[in-house]
Design an enzyme around this catalytic site. Sequence first.
Site, PDB file in Angstrom:
ATOM      1  N   GLY A 181       4.465   2.723  -2.040  1.00 30.10           N
ATOM      2  CA  GLY A 181       3.549   2.232  -1.013  1.00 30.10           C
ATOM      3  C   GLY A 181       4.304   1.451   0.041  1.00 30.10           C
ATOM      4  O   GLY A 181       5.472   1.708   0.304  1.00 30.10           O
ATOM      5  N   CYS A 182       3.641   0.480   0.605  1.00 32.79           N
ATOM      6  CA  CYS A 182       4.208  -0.353   1.664  1.00 32.79           C
ATOM      7  C   CYS A 182       5.520  -0.990   1.217  1.00 32.79           C
ATOM      8  O   CYS A 182       5.576  -1.654   0.184  1.00 32.79           O
ATOM      9  CB  CYS A 182       3.192  -1.436   2.018  1.00 32.79           C
ATOM     10  SG  CYS A 182       3.838  -2.781   2.992  1.00 32.79           S
ATOM     11  N   PHE A 183       6.578  -0.795   1.996  1.00 34.43           N
ATOM     12  CA  PHE A 183       7.870  -1.353   1.574  1.00 34.43           C
ATOM     13  C   PHE A 183       7.896  -2.867   1.632  1.00 34.43           C
ATOM     14  O   PHE A 183       8.649  -3.507   0.907  1.00 34.43           O
ATOM     15  CB  PHE A 183       9.062  -0.724   2.280  1.00 34.43           C
ATOM     16  CG  PHE A 183       9.068  -0.621   3.778  1.00 34.43           C
ATOM     17  CD1 PHE A 183       8.397  -1.495   4.608  1.00 34.43           C
ATOM     18  CD2 PHE A 183       9.800   0.401   4.366  1.00 34.43           C
ATOM     19  CE1 PHE A 183       8.437  -1.370   5.986  1.00 34.43           C
ATOM     20  CE2 PHE A 183       9.860   0.533   5.752  1.00 34.43           C
ATOM     21  CZ  PHE A 183       9.167  -0.356   6.559  1.00 34.43           C
ATOM     22  N   CYS A 224       5.635  -4.770   0.519  1.00 34.50           N
ATOM     23  CA  CYS A 224       5.080  -5.193  -0.775  1.00 34.50           C
ATOM     24  C   CYS A 224       6.084  -4.980  -1.906  1.00 34.50           C
ATOM     25  O   CYS A 224       6.263  -5.852  -2.757  1.00 34.50           O
ATOM     26  CB  CYS A 224       3.799  -4.423  -1.054  1.00 34.50           C
ATOM     27  SG  CYS A 224       2.551  -4.614   0.239  1.00 34.50           S
TER      28      CYS A 224
END
Length: 175
Positions: free
Chosen positions: A10-12, A14
């Site tokens: 997912g979002c890097f 995070c």
Amino acid sequence: MSETVIVAGGCFWCTEAVFKDVIGVESVESGYIGGTVENPTYKQVCTGSTGHAEGVKVTFDPDTVSLPEIYDMFMGTHDPSQLNRQGNDVGTQYRSAIFPLSDEQKAQAEAAIARWNDSPDAEAVTTIESGEWFPAEDYHQEYWEGEGQRNPYCMAVIPPKLMKLRKSFADKVKS
């Protein structure tokens, strides 16, 4: 001697925040991997048309935190059962993937996915892929430590991931 792994969950921002909190992790770099465009930009990757995933390159001391632990932390702090998404982030750039850099890493990645699938949680869709690594733009690096703690998206998504890390891997988390 340090070891490096590349994962996408997912979002890097995070994923980077999670691994920055692990004892034995020496550095975490956000970037792009698994696509077809050389040196992609964030704007290009966000379209989903380049084939890249947002990922992190994690360099760690295997005498302090093992490769299986790194992979288990990865699997346990995002939702590996979601295909091409993590929460509200939708698209192939948010896929769950491991990008092994050696045969040993590939074997350990397969074992980590199998451990996850042996648990009562949903079946993982995490893929094992290859690709060239491209560092993300400077403003994405160490995002949580700076801008991220003022970003409502990060404030909603990152603390629960850090709680999962602390709950399941308490002896491996920085105080």
